[in-house]
Design an enzyme around this catalytic site. Structure first.
Site, PDB file in Angstrom:
ATOM      1  N   ARG A 262      46.601  27.675  21.636  1.00  0.00           N
ATOM      2  CA  ARG A 262      46.777  28.776  20.702  1.00  0.00           C
ATOM      3  C   ARG A 262      47.982  29.611  21.116  1.00  0.00           C
ATOM      4  O   ARG A 262      48.189  29.869  22.300  1.00  0.00           O
ATOM      5  CB  ARG A 262      45.526  29.666  20.656  1.00  0.00           C
ATOM      6  CG  ARG A 262      44.313  28.943  20.078  1.00  0.00           C
ATOM      7  CD  ARG A 262      43.100  29.839  19.998  1.00  0.00           C
ATOM      8  NE  ARG A 262      41.944  29.083  19.541  1.00  0.00           N
ATOM      9  CZ  ARG A 262      40.698  29.556  19.494  1.00  0.00           C
ATOM     10  NH1 ARG A 262      40.468  30.794  19.869  1.00  0.00           N
ATOM     11  NH2 ARG A 262      39.700  28.805  19.066  1.00  0.00           N
ATOM     12  N   ARG A 277      42.831  35.187  28.002  1.00  0.00           N
ATOM     13  CA  ARG A 277      43.522  34.853  26.755  1.00  0.00           C
ATOM     14  C   ARG A 277      44.715  33.961  27.101  1.00  0.00           C
ATOM     15  O   ARG A 277      45.773  34.450  27.493  1.00  0.00           O
ATOM     16  CB  ARG A 277      43.965  36.128  26.044  1.00  0.00           C
ATOM     17  CG  ARG A 277      44.171  35.974  24.554  1.00  0.00           C
ATOM     18  CD  ARG A 277      44.446  37.314  23.912  1.00  0.00           C
ATOM     19  NE  ARG A 277      43.290  38.194  23.948  1.00  0.00           N
ATOM     20  CZ  ARG A 277      42.328  38.195  23.031  1.00  0.00           C
ATOM     21  NH1 ARG A 277      42.384  37.356  22.011  1.00  0.00           N
ATOM     22  NH2 ARG A 277      41.298  39.039  23.132  1.00  0.00           N
ATOM     23  N   GLU A 349      33.254  38.379  24.773  1.00  0.00           N
ATOM     24  CA  GLU A 349      32.824  37.226  23.968  1.00  0.00           C
ATOM     25  C   GLU A 349      33.115  35.933  24.716  1.00  0.00           C
ATOM     26  O   GLU A 349      34.214  35.724  25.230  1.00  0.00           O
ATOM     27  CB  GLU A 349      33.566  37.235  22.621  1.00  0.00           C
ATOM     28  CG  GLU A 349      33.174  36.081  21.710  1.00  0.00           C
ATOM     29  CD  GLU A 349      34.303  35.084  21.520  1.00  0.00           C
ATOM     30  OE1 GLU A 349      33.994  33.884  21.514  1.00  0.00           O
ATOM     31  OE2 GLU A 349      35.463  35.498  21.406  1.00  0.00           O
ATOM     32  N   SER A 352      31.015  31.723  20.080  1.00  0.00           N
ATOM     33  CA  SER A 352      30.919  32.236  18.715  1.00  0.00           C
ATOM     34  C   SER A 352      30.347  31.143  17.828  1.00  0.00           C
ATOM     35  O   SER A 352      30.930  30.058  17.726  1.00  0.00           O
ATOM     36  CB  SER A 352      32.309  32.656  18.220  1.00  0.00           C
ATOM     37  OG  SER A 352      32.243  33.299  16.975  1.00  0.00           O
ATOM     38  N   ARG A 393      36.376  31.098  30.173  1.00  0.00           N
ATOM     39  CA  ARG A 393      35.587  32.334  30.186  1.00  0.00           C
ATOM     40  C   ARG A 393      34.263  32.139  30.929  1.00  0.00           C
ATOM     41  O   ARG A 393      33.762  33.065  31.563  1.00  0.00           O
ATOM     42  CB  ARG A 393      35.364  32.816  28.756  1.00  0.00           C
ATOM     43  CG  ARG A 393      36.669  33.219  28.097  1.00  0.00           C
ATOM     44  CD  ARG A 393      36.483  34.052  26.863  1.00  0.00           C
ATOM     45  NE  ARG A 393      37.774  34.534  26.384  1.00  0.00           N
ATOM     46  CZ  ARG A 393      37.940  35.533  25.526  1.00  0.00           C
ATOM     47  NH1 ARG A 393      36.880  36.182  25.059  1.00  0.00           N
ATOM     48  NH2 ARG A 393      39.145  35.915  25.141  1.00  0.00           N
TER      49      ARG A 393
END
Length: 429
Positions: A262, A277, A349, A352, A393
């Site tokens: 990403r 990130r 988070e 999801s 994460r």
């Protein structure tokens, strides 16, 4: 993608759904565009019908030796042959314009989704476990990893730039262990089929799951026009594209451990330290393909599967129901699993899980036929990003929650077998 027929019949419902997502009304402009499309299409069909009829009439006129009528009809056909290409091009242009407009509309949230502009309106659904307490000071994962000599951000920056990480030794093995543990759990106990999908996909695959055209800036594109996957949701969901599935064999459940890529175009200045990130990360994805009647139950089941990962790792977390303003483009309802990170003194988070209705099925033209049903319906899709738990994460959560006073990391019981029996990660020699 939403159906224009549904929009024509439910204009107020669409505008209400968009308002919940913080967007203005679109039904009037979409219906007007569809009216133009229908008018041009009707005109085109009329011209084509007249051309075909006139061509037959020419033969009849010539058979009757009526040359004046035949010439007049020939002139009419010649004129139609001149105007038809322009009409056909206009029809294609309007069709493309409508399709593009529809493709940019987010999915309509379910009625029980909380309404709000951003994450501050998300609702805590449940809290599992308790925050750990120690005598020593909590540290952030990058402080722990660098002190152990097993996490290198400067070296990664020299190779690839910012937002990359080099893991070494037992931390690299710990991330690998997390991935293998998740795959074994989901395939062995939760009924998912393991898949090794392509990491490069075409435009239509990205379009099918909703990444294109809206999120182009968040993606990496190769020199031959394909895209690096931002999540395994893309290839896993597109496995059923352009197919008619046997409704009796649904749901289909797939899982994959893949690298993901990403650009993080919209996150400038956010989480610049550490691994939270990244441009490149590994993730275990869950995808379900099901029918309309089972989708909501499947959503609860998928979320429970993701939660089981955190439970077995002994991590404290909470389940959040996302509000309309924080929910993803393709989702109708989303649960986020937020794990407690002691070093940040915050929940973050880590997974999801979303139910998308037939939004993606329509974009992929993926259908199913129920028992004794003549017609077909668009498939309903669900995805659990990150198990889903994003491995980076999950690694952060384990590092921070299992930190010992001497700076070492205790290996969670669920991962000991995957670590070759190792119970503690200590500073590299």
């Amino acid at each position: 993608m939403l159906d224009i027929k549904w929009i024509r019949e439910n204009a107020d419902v669409l505008d209400s759904a968009l308002a919940k997502r913080g967007a203005g009304p679109l039904s009037a402009s979409l219906i007007a565009l569809d009216e133009r499309r229908r008018t041009i299409l009707q005109s085109l069909q009329d011209m084509q019908s007249r051309r075909n009829a006139a061509s037959k009439e020419i033969g009849a006129a010539m058979a009757q030796k009526n040359s004046e009528l035949a010439d007049r009809l020939k002139a009419e056909v010649a004129e139609l042959k001149t105007t038809l290409p322009a009409a056909e091009e206009e029809s294609r242009r309007i069709e493309a314009e409508l399709t593009d407009a529809l493709s940019r509309i987010p999915n309509a949230p379910l009625d029980d989704v909380p309404v709000g502009a951003d994450e501050s309106a998300n609702v805590v659904t449940r809290v599992v476990g308790a925050k750990p307490t120690w005598n020593h000071k909590p540290l952030e994962h990058f402080e722990i990893g660098e002190a152990l000599g097993l996490m290198d951000f400067e070296g990664a920056a020299r190779i690839a730039g910012s937002r990359f990480t080099i893991l070494k030794g037992q931390l690299a093995r710990l991330e690998r262990a997390l991935g293998q543990f998740m795959l074994d759990l989901h395939t062995g106990e939760h009924g998912y089929i393991e898949v090794q999908p392509p990491l490069l996909v075409r435009d239509d695959a990205m379009y099918g799951t909703g990444q294109l055209p809206k999120f182009t800036d968040d993606l990496f594109r190769t020199t031959d026009g394909r895209w690096l996957i931002p999540t395994a949701e893309v290839p896993l969901t597109n496995m059923v594209r352009e197919q008619i599935l046997d409704g009796e064999k649904l749901p289909l459940r797939f899982t994959a451990l893949t690298p993901c890529f990403r650009s993080e175009a919209g996150s400038a200045g956010r989480d610049t330290r550490g691994m939270l990130r990244q441009h490149q990360f590994n993730k275990v994805e869950l995808v379900s393909i099901t029918d309309a009647e089972s989708a909501l139950d499947e959503h609860e089941r998928m979320t429970a599967c993701a939660e089981e990962v955190l439970k077995r790792l002994g991590l404290h977390y909470r389940v959040m129901t996302l509000c309309t303003g924080d929910m993803g483009f393709s989702a109708r309802k989303t649960y986020d699993l937020e794990v407690w990170l002691p070093g940040q003194d915050a929940y973050r988070e880590i997974s999801s899980c979303s139910v998308c209705g037939d939004f993606q099925g329509r974009r992929m033209n993926a259908r199913y036929r129920g028992k004794e049903e003549k017609g077909t319906k668009f498939a309903h899709t669900l995805n659990g990003s990150g198990s889903g738990v994003a491995l980076g994460r999950a690694l952060i959560a384990v590092i921070e929650n299992y930190l010992n006073e001497d700076g070492s990391i205790t290996v969670p019981d669920a991962l000991i077998a995957y670590m070759g029996g190792l119970r503690r990660i200590e500073k590299a020699a």
